[in-house]
Write a protein that holds these residues in place. Sequence first.
Motif, short mmCIF file in Angstrom:
data_model
loop_
_atom_site.label_atom_id
_atom_site.label_comp_id
_atom_site.label_asym_id
_atom_site.label_seq_id
_atom_site.Cartn_x
_atom_site.Cartn_y
_atom_site.Cartn_z
N GLU A 15 0.88 -1.37 0.00
CA GLU A 15 0.00 0.14 0.18
C GLU A 15 0.88 1.25 0.19
OE1 GLU A 15 -2.65 -0.03 3.08
OE2 GLU A 15 -4.42 -0.88 1.75
N THR A 73 1.91 1.97 -3.44
CA THR A 73 0.76 2.28 -4.57
C THR A 73 0.53 3.89 -3.94
OG1 THR A 73 -0.37 0.18 -4.32
CG2 THR A 73 -1.70 2.10 -4.90
N GLY A 74 0.47 4.13 -2.62
CA GLY A 74 0.33 5.49 -2.08
C GLY A 74 1.23 6.39 -2.52
N ALA A 132 -8.17 7.50 -5.89
CA ALA A 132 -7.26 6.21 -5.35
C ALA A 132 -7.82 5.15 -4.78
CB ALA A 132 -6.66 7.02 -4.18
N HIS A 133 -9.16 5.22 -4.06
CA HIS A 133 -9.73 4.04 -3.61
C HIS A 133 -10.63 3.38 -4.66
CE1 HIS A 133 -10.44 5.38 0.92
NE2 HIS A 133 -9.11 5.66 0.42
N ASP A 174 -9.47 1.83 4.65
CA ASP A 174 -8.08 2.21 4.30
C ASP A 174 -7.59 3.41 5.20
OD1 ASP A 174 -5.65 1.86 2.25
OD2 ASP A 174 -6.26 3.86 2.23
N ILE A 184 -2.64 4.59 2.22
CA ILE A 184 -2.97 5.34 1.07
C ILE A 184 -3.70 6.56 1.04
CG2 ILE A 184 -4.11 5.34 -1.56
CD1 ILE A 184 -3.52 2.26 -1.55
N THR A 185 -4.85 6.58 1.96
CA THR A 185 -5.55 7.86 2.17
C THR A 185 -4.74 8.76 2.96
OG1 THR A 185 -7.54 6.31 2.65
CG2 THR A 185 -7.72 8.56 3.36
N LEU A 210 -1.86 9.55 2.45
CA LEU A 210 -0.84 10.19 1.50
C LEU A 210 -1.66 11.04 0.35
CD1 LEU A 210 1.21 6.99 1.04
CD2 LEU A 210 2.11 9.07 1.95
N VAL A 211 -2.80 10.68 0.24
CA VAL A 211 -3.38 11.46 -0.97
C VAL A 211 -4.66 12.40 -0.46
CG1 VAL A 211 -2.72 9.58 -2.44
CG2 VAL A 211 -5.07 9.39 -1.64
#
Length: 253
Positions: free
Chosen positions: A102, A105-106, A132-133, A197, A200-201, A203-204
Amino acid sequence: MRRAIACAAALLLLFLHAPLVVLAVFSFNAGRFTLWEGFSLRWYEEAARDARLIEAAGNSLLIAAAATAAATVAGTLCAWALWKRESRTLMLGLSLSLVTPEIVTGVALLALFQWLFRFAGLQLGLHTVVIAHTSFCLAFVVLVVLARLRTMDSSLEEAAMDLGATEWQAFRRVTLPNLLPAVLSAALLAFTISFDDYVITSLVAGVDTETLPMVLYAMARRGGSPVVNAVSTVVVVALGAGILAAESLREKR
């Protein structure tokens, strides 16, 4: 042998779920610490009055709903296309997205957004989290729906087209109704993954957007408020119900 396997499975389940049980029990504790001081709904009441938690929960629900809708529609159509014409390259890409860490990806999504936003003049926010999600939920939807499609008889669509239906009409009126349990199961799975999540969240999301996992993590780092126990218990129960519903629908495929 069967008893040994059953005992091993029971011990494994106990190891996995004992922390959740302890968390749930102490969410009803009147005191702040892990010393039982009596039954109370105090921390649930405090959570219900916390404006930051309520806003974060609303953001999480909005993001999960939007990402689930987008991923379910796109993933179902993608699975149908892969069923009609196999592509090893696309399947490899989907499989790669499942095993990629993750954090990788993030960081990749963050770099992509920063590069694109230089030209568009946009900033990180709810919209970037939804994108992203959707991207990482898409693979789960495709795999669940494709598994159901591979058990179906393709001659049903062919018979519909022989009777005058277009390829799209055959999909919409013949294939999709048979796919509905799998599509709903995939949607529930995508919603659960999106709502849960954090990496990733974080980071974006940008500086002005917080989701429930982000707020809970921040609260836990500051000293483990019992409010975290209460909110976490509600989340575990709600998502657990969603997973059970998805599994029930999957078995009906």
